[in-house]
Design a protein around this motif. Structure first.
Motif, short mmCIF file in Angstrom:
data_model
loop_
_atom_site.label_atom_id
_atom_site.label_comp_id
_atom_site.label_asym_id
_atom_site.label_seq_id
_atom_site.Cartn_x
_atom_site.Cartn_y
_atom_site.Cartn_z
N GLN A 61 0.86 -1.18 0.14
CA GLN A 61 0.05 0.02 0.07
C GLN A 61 1.00 1.27 -0.02
O GLN A 61 0.38 2.41 0.55
CB GLN A 61 -1.00 0.03 1.05
CG GLN A 61 -1.62 -1.22 1.10
CD GLN A 61 -2.72 -1.27 2.60
OE1 GLN A 61 -3.51 -0.29 2.75
NE2 GLN A 61 -2.81 -2.52 3.31
N GLN A 145 2.63 8.66 1.12
CA GLN A 145 1.95 8.00 2.49
C GLN A 145 1.65 6.66 2.50
O GLN A 145 1.57 6.03 1.31
CB GLN A 145 0.75 8.94 3.02
CG GLN A 145 0.87 10.43 3.24
CD GLN A 145 -0.61 11.09 3.71
OE1 GLN A 145 -1.65 10.49 3.35
NE2 GLN A 145 -0.38 11.96 4.42
N THR A 147 -0.51 3.84 4.37
CA THR A 147 -1.82 3.54 5.40
C THR A 147 -1.93 2.19 5.54
O THR A 147 -2.40 1.63 4.46
CB THR A 147 -3.00 4.28 5.05
OG1 THR A 147 -2.65 5.81 4.85
CG2 THR A 147 -4.04 4.30 5.92
N ASN A 150 -5.32 1.75 11.30
CA ASN A 150 -5.49 2.96 11.71
C ASN A 150 -4.33 3.79 11.82
O ASN A 150 -4.45 5.10 12.28
CB ASN A 150 -6.16 2.87 12.98
CG ASN A 150 -5.35 2.52 14.10
OD1 ASN A 150 -4.32 1.82 13.77
ND2 ASN A 150 -5.46 3.32 15.23
N LEU A 151 -3.20 3.64 11.06
CA LEU A 151 -1.95 4.26 10.97
C LEU A 151 -1.46 4.77 9.71
O LEU A 151 -1.68 3.85 8.70
CB LEU A 151 -0.77 3.41 11.66
CG LEU A 151 -0.80 2.99 13.06
CD1 LEU A 151 0.21 2.21 13.44
CD2 LEU A 151 -0.91 4.32 14.10
N THR A 152 -1.14 5.83 9.46
CA THR A 152 -0.74 6.57 8.25
C THR A 152 0.62 7.05 8.42
O THR A 152 0.90 7.96 9.35
CB THR A 152 -1.57 7.48 7.85
OG1 THR A 152 -2.77 7.07 7.41
CG2 THR A 152 -0.93 8.35 6.49
N ASP A 154 3.61 9.45 7.07
CA ASP A 154 3.68 10.56 6.20
C ASP A 154 5.01 10.78 5.99
O ASP A 154 5.81 11.24 7.06
CB ASP A 154 2.91 11.76 6.69
CG ASP A 154 3.07 12.86 5.78
OD1 ASP A 154 4.29 13.32 5.18
OD2 ASP A 154 1.95 13.62 5.26
N CYS A 162 -2.36 8.67 13.71
CA CYS A 162 -3.05 7.44 14.38
C CYS A 162 -4.55 8.01 14.31
O CYS A 162 -5.04 9.01 14.90
CB CYS A 162 -2.51 7.23 15.71
SG CYS A 162 -3.65 6.09 16.73
N GLU A 163 -5.41 7.22 13.60
CA GLU A 163 -6.79 7.37 13.56
C GLU A 163 -7.34 6.30 14.47
O GLU A 163 -7.19 5.01 14.03
CB GLU A 163 -7.22 7.00 12.05
CG GLU A 163 -6.65 8.07 11.14
CD GLU A 163 -7.41 9.43 11.14
OE1 GLU A 163 -8.31 9.71 12.07
OE2 GLU A 163 -7.21 10.34 10.46
N ARG A 169 -7.71 13.00 16.19
CA ARG A 169 -6.38 12.61 15.21
C ARG A 169 -5.03 13.46 15.57
O ARG A 169 -5.08 14.37 16.03
CB ARG A 169 -6.88 13.19 13.81
CG ARG A 169 -5.60 13.20 12.83
CD ARG A 169 -6.25 14.08 11.68
NE ARG A 169 -5.43 14.09 10.51
CZ ARG A 169 -5.19 13.32 9.56
NH1 ARG A 169 -6.33 12.21 9.38
NH2 ARG A 169 -4.41 12.95 8.57
N GLU A 171 -0.71 13.45 15.39
CA GLU A 171 0.59 13.41 14.62
C GLU A 171 1.65 13.03 15.67
O GLU A 171 1.79 13.83 16.49
CB GLU A 171 0.92 14.41 13.63
CG GLU A 171 0.00 14.30 12.44
CD GLU A 171 0.46 15.72 11.40
OE1 GLU A 171 -0.36 15.66 10.53
OE2 GLU A 171 1.31 16.36 11.84
#
Length: 249
Positions: A61, A145, A147, A150-152, A154, A162-163, A169, A171
């Motif tokens: 991804q 990015q 993803t 729930n983690l993205t 950057d 972290c979502e 939200r 960073e």
């Protein structure tokens, strides 16, 4: 073979850390390309055969800014990689490298889906200029990015986002090595990754001498991600696994 040049100083570094997939099976050329791209602030995934490259493109991804394919590769050729991407309507910008210099070959490469074509031996200044031209042509490139769950990650800001339904939200800043450890686990979700695999990955990314104490990086990552679900699972005696299970499941 790459032509030598004294004009590397004329290269202007791009500002953001875009992610590049480099597919080159010749070790000397691949190492030289990776070194120059890193000097230009690109983040590089270097693989040495077309089959592994397709696994990255099909299953991972990662949001690559562009790809550099050698034409002649073990497994799946660079030309076939171009065709597969376009068949799947993937608009990834592609620079094709090859020793084939006939006009018929150039046409075949472009018809297969390559956006640009560079004949070996080439000058590194020209290669970087062509990549920068691709960036200008595909001006919709955002910061790269990754993803998973729930983690993205950057890559431009060196942060993980972290979502989580229980949290706002947020960073979280990561060092380069922390980012690369977490990235490696996220790119292989549900797989058990040994400490030695992570150490090797870090050594490949950092040409300078580094102490790759994996357990330390894992501990710090867990501390930084403590407000999120804990995504890094220890498999005793084997290594670590990025666990996609949500706390609610």
């Amino acid at each position: 073979m790459l032509t030598s040049q004294k004009s590397n100083q004329s290269l202007q570094k791009q500002e953001f850390n875009f992610k590049v997939l480099l597919v080159e099976d010749e070790p000397d050329i691949g190492a030289a390309l990776k070194r120059v791209l890193k000097q230009q602030n690109y983040l590089v995934d270097w693989v040495k055969d077309g089959t592994e490259a397709w696994i990255h493109l099909e299953n991972q991804q990662v949001e690559y800014a562009f790809a550099i394919f050698d034409w002649m590769l073990p497994g799946v050729t660079g030309l076939e990689l171009c065709k597969r991407l376009r068949k799947h309507n993937n608009p990834l910008p592609i620079l094709l490298l090859t020793a084939r210099d006939r006009i018929e070959d150039k046409i075949a490469g472009l018809d297969a889906g390559a956006d640009d074509y560079l004949v070996k031996p080439f000058n590194m200044v020209e290669l970087v200029s062509r990549l920068q031209a691709l960036q200008r042509r595909f001006g919709n490139l955002e910061s790269s990015q990754l993803t998973v769950g729930n983690l993205t990650l950057d890559y431009c800001s060196n942060t993980v986002i972290c979502e989580n339904s229980a949290l706002a939200r947020g960073e979280i800043y990561l060092t380069n090595k922390e980012l690369h450890v977490l990235e490696y686990l996220m790119k292989h979700p549900t797989q058990v990754i040994s400490s030695e695999q992570i150490r090797t990955h870090l050594r490949q990314l950092h040409s300078e001498s580094c102490s790759c104490v994996v357990s330390t990086h894992i501990r710090i990552l867990r501390e930084k991600l403590s407000e999120c679900i804990n995504p890094i699972e220890t498999i005793h005696g084997l290594g670590y696994r990025f666990n996609l299970m949500d706390e609610s499941t």
